[in-house]
Design a protein around this motif. Structure first.
Motif, mmCIF file in Angstrom:
data_model
loop_
_atom_site.group_PDB
_atom_site.id
_atom_site.type_symbol
_atom_site.label_atom_id
_atom_site.label_comp_id
_atom_site.label_asym_id
_atom_site.label_seq_id
_atom_site.Cartn_x
_atom_site.Cartn_y
_atom_site.Cartn_z
ATOM 1 N N LEU A 1 0.706 -1.494 -0.061
ATOM 2 C CA LEU A 1 -0.536 -0.361 0.143
ATOM 3 C C LEU A 1 0.822 1.458 -0.217
ATOM 4 C CD1 LEU A 1 -3.125 0.456 0.171
ATOM 5 C CD2 LEU A 1 -2.504 1.165 2.811
ATOM 6 N N SER B 1 -3.289 1.330 -4.307
ATOM 7 C CA SER B 1 -2.839 -0.152 -4.394
ATOM 8 C C SER B 1 -3.270 -0.136 -5.617
ATOM 9 C CB SER B 1 -3.584 -0.616 -3.215
ATOM 10 O OG SER B 1 -5.122 -1.143 -3.221
ATOM 11 N N THR C 1 -7.108 4.244 -5.282
ATOM 12 C CA THR C 1 -6.497 4.825 -4.133
ATOM 13 C C THR C 1 -7.867 5.499 -3.656
ATOM 14 O OG1 THR C 1 -4.799 6.175 -5.661
ATOM 15 C CG2 THR C 1 -5.710 7.630 -4.135
ATOM 16 N N ALA D 1 -4.253 7.692 0.012
ATOM 17 C CA ALA D 1 -3.582 5.224 0.366
ATOM 18 C C ALA D 1 -3.973 4.658 -0.898
ATOM 19 C CB ALA D 1 -4.142 4.499 1.455
#
Length: 129
Positions: free
Chosen positions: A62, A80, A84, A78
């Motif tokens: 992450l 991945s 987002t 955050a």
């Protein structure tokens, strides 16, 4: 310059340590502050420190970027591989003194604190120091 530091993130409600790493970090001066970078087994963490603000970048499975300013709400995110998530942060305090950084902050949901954290970075002391 290389420094031996410990970086700890705790949950403020129960004081549980959520993440901790001790080891060598690279500290460099920038035009407006300084940068502390650590490489861990499963992530890299960079903390940019300015006179009245800090930015944390953490990259692992992450990727997280958070900005802190004491007494202010700021945006974070955050991300991945699936997308987002925007976050909102409220920083209660940002202290930088004597080789130690302490940031107390909340992650907000709909304007209210849903989680409270403390991030501490300190230089490790050795008996020969």
């Amino acid at each position: 310059m290389k420094r031996d530091i410990t970086m700890i993130q705790r949950n403020r409600a129960n004081r549980e340590t959520l993440w901790q790493h001790s080891g060598e970090a690279a500290e460099t001066k920038t035009a407006r502050g300084r940068r502390i970078s650590m490489q861990c087994a499963d992530c890299s963490v960079t903390l940019y420190l300015y006179e009245q603000a800090a930015v944390l970048e953490s990259i692992s499975s992450l990727s997280v970027t958070m900005m802190f300013r004491a007494g202010h709400k700021t945006r974070a995110h955050a991300g991945s591989e699936i997308g987002t998530v925007p976050l909102e942060i409220y920083t209660h305090s940002l202290e930088q003194e004597d080789g130690r950084v302490r940031i107390v902050y909340d992650v907000l949901t709909m304007g209210s604190a849903c989680e409270s954290f403390e991030l501490e970075v300190r230089e490790n002391q050795h008996e020969s120091d």
